[in-house]
Design an enzyme around this catalytic site. Sequence first.
Site, PDB file in Angstrom:
ATOM      1  N   LYS A  79       0.850  -1.205   0.000  1.00 49.52           N
ATOM      2  CA  LYS A  79       0.000   0.000   0.000  1.00 49.52           C
ATOM      3  C   LYS A  79       0.882   1.251   0.000  1.00 49.52           C
ATOM      4  O   LYS A  79       0.652   2.199  -0.761  1.00 49.52           O
ATOM      5  CB  LYS A  79      -0.943  -0.017   1.218  1.00 49.52           C
ATOM      6  CG  LYS A  79      -2.033  -1.091   1.098  1.00 49.52           C
ATOM      7  CD  LYS A  79      -2.829  -1.309   2.385  1.00 49.52           C
ATOM      8  CE  LYS A  79      -3.766  -2.505   2.231  1.00 49.52           C
ATOM      9  NZ  LYS A  79      -4.593  -2.785   3.403  1.00 49.52           N
ATOM     10  N   ASP A  86     -10.909   2.603   4.377  1.00 52.60           N
ATOM     11  CA  ASP A  86     -11.167   1.159   4.318  1.00 52.60           C
ATOM     12  C   ASP A  86     -12.670   0.862   4.271  1.00 52.60           C
ATOM     13  O   ASP A  86     -13.068  -0.272   4.017  1.00 52.60           O
ATOM     14  CB  ASP A  86     -10.579   0.469   5.562  1.00 52.60           C
ATOM     15  CG  ASP A  86      -9.281  -0.257   5.269  1.00 52.60           C
ATOM     16  OD1 ASP A  86      -9.084  -0.676   4.117  1.00 52.60           O
ATOM     17  OD2 ASP A  86      -8.472  -0.396   6.204  1.00 52.60           O
ATOM     18  N   GLN A 137      -4.442  -1.848   9.738  1.00 48.51           N
ATOM     19  CA  GLN A 137      -4.392  -3.160   9.095  1.00 48.51           C
ATOM     20  C   GLN A 137      -4.947  -4.237  10.027  1.00 48.51           C
ATOM     21  O   GLN A 137      -4.584  -4.308  11.203  1.00 48.51           O
ATOM     22  CB  GLN A 137      -2.945  -3.483   8.686  1.00 48.51           C
ATOM     23  CG  GLN A 137      -2.805  -4.723   7.819  1.00 48.51           C
ATOM     24  CD  GLN A 137      -3.470  -4.603   6.447  1.00 48.51           C
ATOM     25  OE1 GLN A 137      -3.594  -3.520   5.887  1.00 48.51           O
ATOM     26  NE2 GLN A 137      -3.904  -5.716   5.896  1.00 48.51           N
TER      27      GLN A 137
HETATM   28  N1  GUN Z   1      -6.946  -7.127   6.230  1.00 48.87           N
HETATM   29  C1  GUN Z   1      -7.323  -7.823   5.137  1.00 48.87           C
HETATM   30  N2  GUN Z   1      -7.825  -6.983   4.201  1.00 48.87           N
HETATM   31  C2  GUN Z   1      -7.747  -5.743   4.715  1.00 48.87           C
HETATM   32  C3  GUN Z   1      -8.115  -4.452   4.211  1.00 48.87           C
HETATM   33  O1  GUN Z   1      -8.638  -4.290   3.092  1.00 48.87           O
HETATM   34  N3  GUN Z   1      -7.877  -3.400   5.051  1.00 48.87           N
HETATM   35  C4  GUN Z   1      -7.329  -3.574   6.281  1.00 48.87           C
HETATM   36  N4  GUN Z   1      -7.155  -2.488   7.032  1.00 48.87           N
HETATM   37  N5  GUN Z   1      -6.999  -4.755   6.784  1.00 48.87           N
HETATM   38  C5  GUN Z   1      -7.204  -5.821   5.995  1.00 48.87           C
END
Ligand code: GUN
Length: 290
Positions: A52, A119, A96
């Site tokens: 990211k 998110d 995350q």
């Molecule tokens: N864990 C698995 N997929 C995601 C996501 O799209 N965002 C976040 N913050 N954690 C995740």
Amino acid sequence: MQLLDGKLVSQSIKDSLKTKLIEAQSKGAKIPHLAAILVGNNGASETYVASKVKNCAEIGFKSTLIRLEESIDEEKLIDAIQQLNADNDIDGILVQLPLPKHINEEKIINVIHPGKDVDGFHPISVGKLVQGLPTFVSATPYGIMLMLEHYNIETKGKHAVVIGRSNIVGRPASILLSRNTNPGNCTVTLCHSHTKNLKELCLQADIIVAALGKPGFLTADMVKENAVVVDVGITRVPDAAKKSGFAIKGDVDFANVAPKCSYITPVPGGVGLMTIAALLMNTYNASLQK
Ligand code: GUN
């Protein structure tokens, strides 16, 4: 059978974001700024967050990575989020997941300011999604919709079967596919661990979204001819032949399912890359709200 190429589509989204950004900046717009919080040292989470951050740099976004110890207490994590909420330069915040067991994820997600919830996990974002109002949409299901849109796949009136009801993928995907939009307007069946006649339901599906996290779960005998198959699985399985010691496996038995499909996403190179492109779209849109 045509591959739904996440590399190609995500690159085209990133290129168009880059162009928009250059144009907006020439008019004095701020540089979009994403803040990512990573708690602990989960290997997969490390990889996703690094990707990211790297993608932000690639298209000219700012990013800040905040690393916190596995043992951090809830209050300290909440403090870190509140600081980001109050920081005017930060447009988007992501924490995350998964978080360590001693931390209540629901409580943490609630602390993120909904205007920075790139998110799309905050209850306000989810509520707006359900009502069909503009909001941040969880990046993986949003990425799936962008993929369907890019390939002009007809979804209106089709039967979509979504396997997996997680808050991150399955449930929001089921809502997006059922909304009165294009893509959308599907009749959706949301399947989960207690679904009794999963194979029968899958065999009726024009579109299958496999998002349950079980490598190779969707086999050829569960898929009708010409179905569209979207594979959300990204499980690490041990593989001595790989330098990393593991291979990434999808939820679909690709070799046997692909020949039956009209379209199918590969793993890797499918939905995973779209997730990042969608997150960047959300971050860009968050920066416009300033
Ligand atoms: N864990 C698995 N997929 C995601 C996501 O799209 N965002 C976040 N913050 N954690 C995740």
